[in-house]
Design an enzyme around this catalytic site. Sequence first.
Site, short mmCIF file in Angstrom:
data_model
loop_
_atom_site.label_atom_id
_atom_site.label_comp_id
_atom_site.label_asym_id
_atom_site.label_seq_id
_atom_site.Cartn_x
_atom_site.Cartn_y
_atom_site.Cartn_z
N ARG A 47 0.90 -1.06 -0.04
CA ARG A 47 0.08 -0.01 0.06
C ARG A 47 0.81 1.22 -0.13
O ARG A 47 1.55 1.38 0.94
CB ARG A 47 -0.94 0.04 1.15
CG ARG A 47 -1.73 1.08 1.16
CD ARG A 47 -2.75 0.80 2.38
NE ARG A 47 -3.95 1.75 2.31
CZ ARG A 47 -4.20 2.53 3.62
NH1 ARG A 47 -3.76 2.04 4.80
NH2 ARG A 47 -5.13 3.46 3.43
N PHE A 52 1.01 10.80 1.62
CA PHE A 52 0.60 10.13 2.77
C PHE A 52 1.66 9.12 3.40
O PHE A 52 2.10 9.43 4.62
CB PHE A 52 -0.86 9.34 2.34
CG PHE A 52 -1.68 8.94 3.67
CD1 PHE A 52 -1.91 9.43 4.71
CD2 PHE A 52 -2.12 7.66 3.47
CE1 PHE A 52 -2.38 8.97 6.06
CE2 PHE A 52 -3.04 6.94 4.64
CZ PHE A 52 -3.18 7.70 5.64
N GLN A 55 3.01 1.56 3.27
CA GLN A 55 2.82 0.35 4.31
C GLN A 55 3.30 -0.99 3.60
O GLN A 55 3.43 -1.28 2.46
CB GLN A 55 1.21 0.30 4.37
CG GLN A 55 1.00 -0.54 5.49
CD GLN A 55 -0.71 -0.60 5.78
OE1 GLN A 55 -1.12 0.61 5.64
NE2 GLN A 55 -0.83 -1.70 6.44
N ASN A 115 -2.89 -0.99 11.95
CA ASN A 115 -3.70 -2.03 12.80
C ASN A 115 -5.33 -1.81 12.09
O ASN A 115 -5.16 -1.24 11.04
CB ASN A 115 -3.87 -1.54 14.23
CG ASN A 115 -4.22 -0.20 14.34
OD1 ASN A 115 -5.34 0.33 13.87
ND2 ASN A 115 -3.71 0.59 15.16
N PHE A 127 3.72 1.51 8.83
CA PHE A 127 3.92 2.52 7.54
C PHE A 127 4.63 3.35 7.78
O PHE A 127 4.94 3.65 9.20
CB PHE A 127 2.36 2.88 7.02
CG PHE A 127 1.67 3.70 8.44
CD1 PHE A 127 1.68 4.98 8.76
CD2 PHE A 127 0.77 2.84 9.20
CE1 PHE A 127 1.05 5.59 9.64
CE2 PHE A 127 0.11 3.62 10.05
CZ PHE A 127 0.29 4.97 10.33
N LEU A 136 -3.52 10.77 12.85
CA LEU A 136 -3.55 9.13 13.23
C LEU A 136 -2.82 8.98 14.60
O LEU A 136 -2.50 7.78 14.90
CB LEU A 136 -2.52 8.40 12.20
CG LEU A 136 -2.98 8.57 10.64
CD1 LEU A 136 -2.09 7.91 9.71
CD2 LEU A 136 -4.31 8.14 10.51
N HIS A 146 -2.36 5.14 16.14
CA HIS A 146 -1.17 4.48 15.63
C HIS A 146 -0.04 4.90 15.87
O HIS A 146 0.53 5.96 15.87
CB HIS A 146 -1.29 4.71 13.85
CG HIS A 146 -2.36 4.17 13.28
ND1 HIS A 146 -2.45 2.97 12.93
CD2 HIS A 146 -3.65 4.80 12.71
CE1 HIS A 146 -3.75 2.62 12.18
NE2 HIS A 146 -4.08 3.81 12.10
#
Length: 186
Positions: A47, A52, A55, A115, A127, A136, A146
């Site tokens: 990902r 951003f 991951q 998670n 990530f 986050l 996170h």
Amino acid sequence: MSNPRAVFSTTEGDFTAEIFLDRVPRTASNFIDLCNSGFYNGIHFHRVIPDFMNQFGCPYAKNPNSPQAGTGGPPDGTFKNLKTGGTERRFGGGNIEDENISRDSNVPGSLSMANTGAPNSGGSQFFINVANNSMLDWFTGGQSKHPVFGKIIDGMPIVEKISKVRTKDDNPITPIMMKSITIQGL
């Protein structure tokens, strides 16, 4: 004693992170144990979202086109907490107990536990933030929680390069593999 470092060797180049063993010992020890066991070797980034994060860490992503990529974790078992010397456990699909104690923010270059959104659902996936993603942080009012467990100290241009590759459904079209993660300074 200074914190250990993780050297990430990928098909796009290498980068290094400080691992916050002093601040989040359970999360850091879990990551270090997985690195030292070779768990991450051969896994692909599954990902990647520009501006951003990147991951990584799902064992199903050894196949870069697996439809299950992003859903897996390590085997259940135990590992040593490298700060306390105690035994920690992975349970319910390789998950560890949440460690929401350090107020390090999800800023560019930080490593953060991924998670499912449910408590105690982080395991091997994490990530690397390439933007300010403080929404986050576990200590803000948002639903996402996170915890940060490290930061890039060398090679951030490689991390940024990974975040900008062409993707389909956030999965890199040209697979990006983690060849190895080597822990130094323990």
